[in-house]
Scaffold this active site. Structure first.
Site, short mmCIF file in Angstrom:
data_model
loop_
_atom_site.label_atom_id
_atom_site.label_comp_id
_atom_site.label_asym_id
_atom_site.label_seq_id
_atom_site.Cartn_x
_atom_site.Cartn_y
_atom_site.Cartn_z
CD GLU A 173 31.36 56.22 -46.87
OE1 GLU A 173 30.19 56.28 -47.26
OE2 GLU A 173 32.27 55.66 -47.52
CG ASP A 218 34.34 54.85 -50.54
OD1 ASP A 218 33.19 55.26 -50.35
OD2 ASP A 218 34.61 53.70 -50.96
#
Length: 723
Positions: free
Chosen positions: A378, A342
Site C-alpha cells: 500500500e 499496510d
C-alpha cells in the site's frame, strides 16, 4: 523448577518436545523476569539471568504447549529519556506464537495515572492482560503445495475472516467468523467458481480492541492495531486460544491450497497497538521503548506517520529483525503465499523522508524466503511525502490508487480523464515501465475495505459515518462517488437500473484492464454499508457479507432490514454474482487481457500480423488524434486489442495467440452509436454489453466492420473476433 541457561536464538518461546526455551531482547532492562501464569491467577517468576547481546534467555524443562506466560522488566522509568520500564506491567512476548484472552481496559494497563500522566503507575496489570502462549510447532501438512500462481493468472479477493463468513447460511453457526469457516467447502466453492486465485486476508496478526472503542460499545473490526506479529488473532479461532488458533489457521491454509487458492496476509508492521505517549503498556513500550519506536526530539513523544499514535523505528536492527523473522515465520511455518503491507511508505522511512533504498527493502531483496513470495505495497502513509505510488522497488507490486481514482472519475463523468484512463487500462506504463517493472506491478482495484463498497460508490455522494460515533468527521470526504440521482437506498427503477449498470461497468473495466485485478469481498453480491466509508469499528451486519440464501433471497432477515426505505432494492443486484463470474472467466480464458509486457502501439515483429497490438478509435470509428485525447468533454472511445500480436512467449517459448477484441466505452450521459472500425476484422460478436438486461448474452448479435452498435448511456460493450 529447573532452569537451564538455554539459547539466545530463536527469540520467543520455542518448544522442542521436552521443554521450552525463552528468549527476549531488551537493552533498556536492568533485570527481566519470565512469569509463568496459572489458571488460579497465580504466577511463577523466573529471572532470566543469561544475557547475550541484550537477549535474556533460559530453558525450562517440562514447560509444555498451552502454558501462558509474560515478562516483567525491571529498569528505568524516565519518559524524558524515552525509557518506560515498569515491572508492575505484565508484558507480551513480541515473538509470541499465540496470545490468549483479551485486555480488560482500566488504569492498570497504563504506565501512568489518568489524572496525572507525569506520575508512574505501579498497579499490577497482570489480571487485566492478554498473555503469551507456548505453542506446539508440529503440524501435519500432508502433501501441501503452494499454488505459486503467476501474477498474470492471479485474481485477488480481499476479505475479512469474520465479515466474509459470519452470515453464510451454509455454515454451522459455531464456525461462522472463524478460520475454520474459510476452510469450509461452501466458502471455497464460491471462491473457485468466482475464479479467485488468491485470498487476501485483512489483518490476522493478533490485534487489540482500542480502549476508546470498547468504551463506546464498538470494536476494532478491521484489525489494523497489531500487538503480536507472530500470533494468529485468537478471536477468529472456533475452539480455543491456547494454541488452537495456530492449528486452525494452518488447517485453513492447507484447505485453500488444496483448492488452488493462495493466501496473502494484510500485515501491519508500521505501528503497534500501544499508541502514543498516553497509550497502554502492553509489550514493546515496556521492554525497550527507544529501540522499538520512533521518538521525537523530546523523547517523551512519538513520531507518527501512520495516524495511529506511533511508528516503528525502521532503522533499528531489532525492529528489522522482528519484521523479517515474522515474515519468514508466516511463510515457512504457516505456509502463506505473500503479504500486502499496510501503509508501506512508513517501512521506508529510515529517517524522515521515504527512502526507496532503505534497509528494509535491502533485507527483503536478499532474503531467500521472503523475496520469493508475493509482496504488495500500500504505497502511501499519512506523513509528509507519503504518497509513493509507482516508486517502490522492482520486486514489489503496488495497490494502484491512481487506477482506482481514474476509473471512478471516468464512470462518474469527470472531464479530461480519457488519456489517463487509457494509461490505467493498459497497465500504467507511466508508473512502472521506467524501473523495469511490467503491467503486473499494478494491483488494480476500484474498491477495497477502506472506503465505500461498490454498491455504495454508486449510491452515495456523501459519507454517512454517524454510527462510528465521531459526528461523521472520520473517513475520506472525497470519494469520487456518484449516487446516480438519489442519495442512499431507493425504489426508483431508473436509478436502480443505472446503479446496476455502473457496477457492471466497474467490474468489467477491472477485469479487462492489464495488471492484477482485486475484488473486495461482497461486491459481487451488491454489499452495502449504508454509506459508511470507514467501517473499521462496525463488527456487525453493516460490515458482514450478506450471502444469498438457497432460494436466492438475502441470507437472513438482516439484509431485508438494510432497511428502512430499501424498497427491495437488493433484488436489483441479484444478477451481479453471475456477471462477476463471467467477467473473471473472460479474463482467465483470454491472455490478451492479462499480458506480461506493455503494449507497443505498433505491429509486433515476428507475429505475422500487420495490425498494431493496440489501437484507439473515436465512436465514429476513426483513429484517435491528440485533439480527441485532449477534448475535455470526451467520454467515449473504442479500444482494439490484437490477440494475434502478443509479444511475450508462453512458458515453453511458444507463441501465444488469442481472439481479438474491441472494447467500446460510453461513459457519457447519452446513448451513442459506435462504428465498428474497418480493416481490423470483418465480423465481430457482442459478448458483453453492460447496458443490456442479459449483460453477457449466450449468443450475442454479430456485427460487420463499418456497422453501427448502439450503447446506452454509461455502458460498456465487448466484441470478440475469433483468432
Amino acid at each position: 523448577m529447573q532452569v537451564w541457561p538455554g539459547q539466545a536464538y530463536p527469540l520467543g518461546a520455542t518448544y522442542d518436545g521436552a521443554g521450552t526455551n525463552f528468549a527476549v531482547f531488551s537493552e533498556a532492562a536492568d533485570r527481566v523476569e519470565l512469569c509463568l501464569l496459572h489458571d488460579d491467577g497465580s504466577e511463577t517468576a523466573v529471572e532470566l539471568r543469561e544475557t547475550d547481546a541484550f537477549v535474556r534467555h533460559a530453558y525450562l524443562p517440562g514447560v509444555m504447549p498451552g502454558q501462558r506466560y509474560g515478562f516483567r522488566v525491571h529498569g528505568p522509568y524516565a519518559p524524558e529519556r524515552g525509557l518506560r520500564c515498569n515491572s508492575a506491567k505484565l508484558l507480551l512476548d513480541p515473538y509470541a506464537r499465540a496470545i490468549s484472552g483479551s485486555i480488560g481496559w482500566g488504569e492498570e494497563v497504563y504506565g501512568y495515572h489518568f489524572g496525572a500522566p507525569e506520575r508512574r503507575n505501579d498497579l499490577d496489570s497482570a489480571p487485566h492482560m492478554m498473555t503469551s502462549v507456548v505453542v506446539n510447532p508440529y503440524f501435519d501438512w500432508g502433501d501441501d503445495r503452494r499454488p505459486r500462481t503467476e501474477y498474470h493468472h492471479t485474481v485477488i479477493y480481499e476479505a475479512h475472516v469474520k465479515g466474509l463468513t459470519m452470515r453464510h447460511p451454509g455454515l454451522p453457526e459455531e464456525l461462522r467468523g472463524t478460520y475454520a469457516a474459510l476452510a469450509h467447502p461452501a466458502v471455497i466453492e464460491h471462491l473457485t467458481e468466482l475464479g479467485v486465485t488468491a485470498l487476501e486476508m485483512m489483518p490476522v496478526h493478533q490485534f487489540v480492541n482500542d480502549h476508546r472503542l470498547v468504551d463506546m460499545g464498538l470494536n476494532n473490526y478491521w484489525g489494523y492495531n497489531t500487538i503480536g506479529f507472530f500470533a494468529p488473532h485468537n478471536a477468529y479461532a472456533s475452539w480455543g486460544d491456547r494454541g488452537q488458533q495456530v492449528l486452525e489457521f494452518k488447517s485453513a491454509v492447507r484447505a485453500l491450497h488444496e483448492a488452488g487458492i493462495e493466501v496473502i496476509l494484510d500485515v501491519v508492521y508500521n505501528h503497534t497497538a500501544e499508541g502514543n505517549h498516553l497509550g497502554p503498556t502492553l509489550s514493546f513500550r515496556g521492554l525497550d521503548n527507544p529501540s522499538y519506536y520512533r521518538l521525537t526530539d523530546d523523547p517523551r513523544y512519538y513520531m507518527d506517520t501512520t495516524g495511529t499514535g506511533n511508528s516503528l523505528l525502521m532503522r533499528s536492527p531489532h525492529v528489522l529483525q522482528l519484521i523479517m523473522d515474522s515474515l519468514r515465520y508466516w511463510v515457512t511455518e504457516m505456509h502463506v503465499d505473500g503479504f500486502r503491507f499496510d501503509l508501506a511508505a512508513t517501512l521506508a522511512r529510515q529517517f524522515h523522508e521515504v527512502d526507496r533504498l532503505s534497509s528494509f527493502f535491502d533485507l527483503v531483496q536478499q532474503d531467500p524466503v521472503v523475496s520469493q513470495v508475493k509482496l504488495i505495497a500500500e504505497p502511501w502513509d499519512v506523513g509528509e511525502g507519503g504518497y509513493q505510488v509507482g516508486n517502490f522497488p522492482p520486486l514489489w507490486t503496488e495497490w494502484n490508487g491512481k487506477y482506482r481514482d481514474t476509473v471512478r472519475d471516468l464512470w462518474r463523468g469527470e472531464p479530461r480523464t480519457l488519456a489517463e484512463f487509457a494509461s490505467r487500462l493498459t497497465g500504467s506504463s507511466d508508473l512502472y515501465q521506467d524501473d523495469g517493472r511490467r503491467p503486473l506491478a499494478s494491483i488494480n482495484f476500484v474498491t477495497c475495505h477502506d472506503g465505500f463498497t461498490m454498491r455504495d460508490l454508486v449510491s452515495y455522494n456523501e459519507k454517512h459515518n454517524d454510527a462510528n460515533g465521531e459526528d461523521n468527521r472520520d473517513g475520506e470526504s472525497h470519494n469520487r462517488s456518484w449516487n446516480c440521482g438519489a442519495e442512499g437506498e431507493t425504489d426508483d427503477p431508473e436509478v436502480l437500473a443505472l446503479r446496476v449498470r455502473q457496477m457492471r461497468n466497474f467490474i468489467a473495466t477491472l477485469m479487462l484492464s492489464q495488471g492484477v485485478p482485486m475484488l473486495s469481498h461482497g461486491d459481487e453480491f451488491g454489499r452495502t454499508q449504508r454509506g459508511n466509508n470507514n467501517a473499521y469499528c462496525q463488527d456487525n451486519e453493516l460490515s458482514w457479507v450478506p450471502w444469498p440464501s438457497a432460494d436466492g433471497g438475502a441470507a437472513d432477515s438482516a439484509d431485508e432490514g438494510e432497511g428502512e426505505g430499501d424498497g427491495g432494492s437488493a433484488d436489483a443486484f441479484a444478477d451481479l454474482p453471475a456477471f462477476t463470474r463471467a467477467m473473471v472467466w473472460l479474463r482467465k480464458d483470454h491472455p490478451v487481457f492479462r499480458r506480461r509486457r506493455f503494449f507497443h502501439g505498433r505491429a509486433v515483429e515476428g507475429t505475422h500480423d500487420e495490425l498494431s497490438d493496440i489501437a484507439w478509435f473515436t465512436p465514429e470509428g476513426r483513429e484517435m488524434t491528440q485533439r480527441d485525447w485532449d477534448s475535455a468533454r470526451a467520454g467515449a472511445l473504442t479500444v482494439f486489442l490484437n490477440g494475434n500480436a502478443i509479444s511475450e512467449p508462453g512458458a515453453r517459448g511458444e507463441r501465444i495467440t488469442d481472439d481479438s477484441f474491441l472494447l467500446m466505452v460510453n461513459a457519457s450521459a447519452e446513448s451513442l452509436e459506435f462504428v465498428v472500425p474497418v480493416n481490423h476484422g470483418r465480423q465481430w460478436q457482442v459478448v458483453v454489453d453492460t447496458g443490456r438486461d442479459d449483460a453477457v448474452p449466450e449468443d450475442g448479435p454479430k456485427v460487420d466492420a463499418g456497422e453501427r452498435v448502439t450503447l446506452v448511456d454509461r455502458s460498456l460493450a465487448v466484441l470478440r473476433r475469433p483468432a
